[in-house]
Design a protein around this motif. Structure first.
Motif, PDB file in Angstrom:
ATOM      1  N   GLN A   2     -42.837  21.556 -39.058  1.00 58.91           N
ATOM      2  CA  GLN A   2     -41.400  21.455 -39.242  1.00 58.91           C
ATOM      3  C   GLN A   2     -40.823  20.478 -38.225  1.00 58.91           C
ATOM      4  O   GLN A   2     -41.354  20.330 -37.118  1.00 58.91           O
ATOM      5  N   LEU A   3     -39.709  19.838 -38.605  1.00 62.53           N
ATOM      6  CA  LEU A   3     -39.089  18.867 -37.704  1.00 62.53           C
ATOM      7  C   LEU A   3     -38.667  19.518 -36.390  1.00 62.53           C
ATOM      8  O   LEU A   3     -38.774  18.904 -35.320  1.00 62.53           O
ATOM      9  N   LYS A   4     -38.193  20.761 -36.454  1.00 60.77           N
ATOM     10  CA  LYS A   4     -37.767  21.438 -35.225  1.00 60.77           C
ATOM     11  C   LYS A   4     -38.948  21.641 -34.292  1.00 60.77           C
ATOM     12  O   LYS A   4     -38.815  21.499 -33.062  1.00 60.77           O
ATOM     13  N   GLN A   5     -40.111  21.966 -34.854  1.00 65.43           N
ATOM     14  CA  GLN A   5     -41.301  22.128 -34.020  1.00 65.43           C
ATOM     15  C   GLN A   5     -41.659  20.816 -33.322  1.00 65.43           C
ATOM     16  O   GLN A   5     -41.998  20.804 -32.133  1.00 65.43           O
ATOM     17  N   GLU A   7     -39.592  18.357 -32.644  1.00 69.68           N
ATOM     18  CA  GLU A   7     -38.551  18.057 -31.660  1.00 69.68           C
ATOM     19  C   GLU A   7     -38.811  18.823 -30.366  1.00 69.68           C
ATOM     20  O   GLU A   7     -38.707  18.271 -29.263  1.00 69.68           O
ATOM     21  N   VAL A   8     -39.168  20.098 -30.490  1.00 68.82           N
ATOM     22  CA  VAL A   8     -39.481  20.916 -29.323  1.00 68.82           C
ATOM     23  C   VAL A   8     -40.704  20.360 -28.600  1.00 68.82           C
ATOM     24  O   VAL A   8     -40.715  20.219 -27.371  1.00 68.82           O
ATOM     25  N   GLN A  11     -39.876  17.169 -26.600  1.00 73.30           N
ATOM     26  CA  GLN A  11     -39.105  17.450 -25.381  1.00 73.30           C
ATOM     27  C   GLN A  11     -40.000  18.068 -24.297  1.00 73.30           C
ATOM     28  O   GLN A  11     -39.890  17.725 -23.120  1.00 73.30           O
ATOM     29  N   LEU A  25     -32.475  21.433 -25.235  1.00 71.84           N
ATOM     30  CA  LEU A  25     -32.279  21.735 -26.660  1.00 71.84           C
ATOM     31  C   LEU A  25     -31.375  22.951 -26.883  1.00 71.84           C
ATOM     32  O   LEU A  25     -31.180  23.357 -28.022  1.00 71.84           O
ATOM     33  N   LEU A  27     -31.949  26.063 -26.238  1.00 70.29           N
ATOM     34  CA  LEU A  27     -32.744  27.169 -26.766  1.00 70.29           C
ATOM     35  C   LEU A  27     -33.240  28.017 -25.612  1.00 70.29           C
ATOM     36  O   LEU A  27     -33.147  27.629 -24.447  1.00 70.29           O
ATOM     37  N   THR A  31     -38.261  30.928 -27.194  1.00 70.30           N
ATOM     38  CA  THR A  31     -38.197  30.200 -28.470  1.00 70.30           C
ATOM     39  C   THR A  31     -39.015  28.918 -28.390  1.00 70.30           C
ATOM     40  O   THR A  31     -39.730  28.558 -29.336  1.00 70.30           O
ATOM     41  N   HIS A  35     -42.308  28.021 -30.752  1.00 70.43           N
ATOM     42  CA  HIS A  35     -42.455  26.808 -31.560  1.00 70.43           C
ATOM     43  C   HIS A  35     -43.773  26.094 -31.236  1.00 70.43           C
ATOM     44  O   HIS A  35     -44.484  25.635 -32.136  1.00 70.43           O
ATOM     45  N   LEU A  72     -39.602  11.496 -35.693  1.00 69.54           N
ATOM     46  CA  LEU A  72     -38.228  11.816 -35.287  1.00 69.54           C
ATOM     47  C   LEU A  72     -37.362  10.562 -35.227  1.00 69.54           C
ATOM     48  O   LEU A  72     -36.181  10.597 -35.571  1.00 69.54           O
TER      49      LEU A  72
END
Length: 312
Positions: A2-5, A7-8, A11, A25, A27, A31, A35, A72
């Motif tokens: 997933q894109l969120k994974q 992104e995490v 970072q 982020l 978060l 969390t 991820h 990304l």
């Protein structure tokens, strides 16, 4: 994946810390860990090695990091191009700037930009050159303006304008008697005001002093101050002498509050640089600034408003 994974993961890789990635982020740290664990589970490979000091990427983590940045970046570019195609330039533009650019360059151009782009909100952060580079690296600002080039992974420095630095002294009889010419002997004997070590102004000043045979460590330091304005106020009130931006000193000299001296050395010429991240796509507002900033100061020079040479 997933894109969120991704992104995490990016970072965590950039900041080498789960807690710093969580702050960046907005978060929680659990969390972030969840991820990363989910991503490692999906790929069937360990991506990061956790230690007591910082996070390190494994060999497979380094491979994913390269692809994740590209993925990304394409997502951001697609979003920005769609927005650009459907609307005019608008939104917030975060700019990190060192002291002289933030206090003396940006106030010249921002009124001009606000007239042409009234839907852009300019958010300016001030720090020394190294702090600006760090903010760009950590994605805390999209564009930066600094007075000294820095070597920072992933960051690009582009010169856009140059000025002449000057030696400033109190407007007192002993300095007026010098009749516009200051010697190395006077520099050695006078109390000096300096900026903090990370300042581009201080770096260039020390290069100039060494170039004329003066070891900066041999100077009599009266004070270290955090801004050019504080330096100028200190000089005005007789605290000592200093080497500062010619643009910054101009109003004080014109009012007769201080005296300004040149010195026959090319090392008093210094450039200002635009700094941005090499791989991150520019927002429409950032692309506008990249075009408008050099163009504006070129026009100022040609009109005679600035006594400096462009470096475009």
């Amino acid at each position: 994946m997933q894109l969120k994974q991704l992104e995490v993961f990016v970072q965590v890789a950039r900041l080498k810390s789960f807690s710093k990635a969580a702050d960046a982020l907005y978060l929680t740290q659990p969390t972030i860990s969840a991820h990363i664990s989910a991503l490692e589970g999906e790929l069937g490979s360990k991506l990061v090695v956790r230690s007591t000091k910082e996070i390190q990427l494994t060999a497979t983590g380094n491979i994913l990091y390269g692809y994740a940045n590209q993925i990304l970046g394409l997502c951001e570019r697609a979003e920005q191009e769609v927005k650009t195609a459907s609307s005019d330039i608008q939104g917030a533009l975060s700019i990190a700037a060192s002291t002289v650019p933030s206090q003396y360059l940006l106030p010249r151009i921002l009124p001009h930009l606000r007239k042409r782009y009234p839907k852009v909100f300019f958010q300016v952060f001030q720090g020394d050159s190294s702090q600006v580079a760090q903010r760009i690296f950590e994605n805390g600002a999209e564009m930066g303006i600094i007075g000294s080039p820095v070597q920072k992974a992933g960051c690009v420095c582009t010169p856009f304008f140059s000025e002449r630095m000057v030696i400033v002294t109190p407007n007192t009889p002993e300095f007026r008697e010098l009749d516009g010419t200051i010697s190395g002997q006077v520099l050695r004997a006078s109390p000096f005001l300096v900026r903090e070590p990370g300042s581009g102004t201080r770096k260039r000043s020390e290069e100039f002093l060494r170039g004329i045979g003066i070891d900066p460590r041999e100077l009599t330091l009266a004070a270290q101050l955090q801004s050019t304005e504080s330096i100028l106020q200190g000089v005005k009130n007789g605290l000592g002498i200093s080497i500062v931006s010619g643009l910054a000193a101009a109003d004080y000299v014109q009012m007769g509050s201080i005296l300004s001296f040149d010195y026959d050395s090319p090392l008093l010429d210094r450039q200002f640089y635009l700094i941005h991240h090499r791989t991150r796509p520019h927002s429409p507002a950032a692309s506008m600034l990249l075009q408008e900033l050099p163009r504006y100061f070129q026009g100022e020079i040609e009109a005679g408003s600035l006594k400096a040479e462009p470096t475009l």
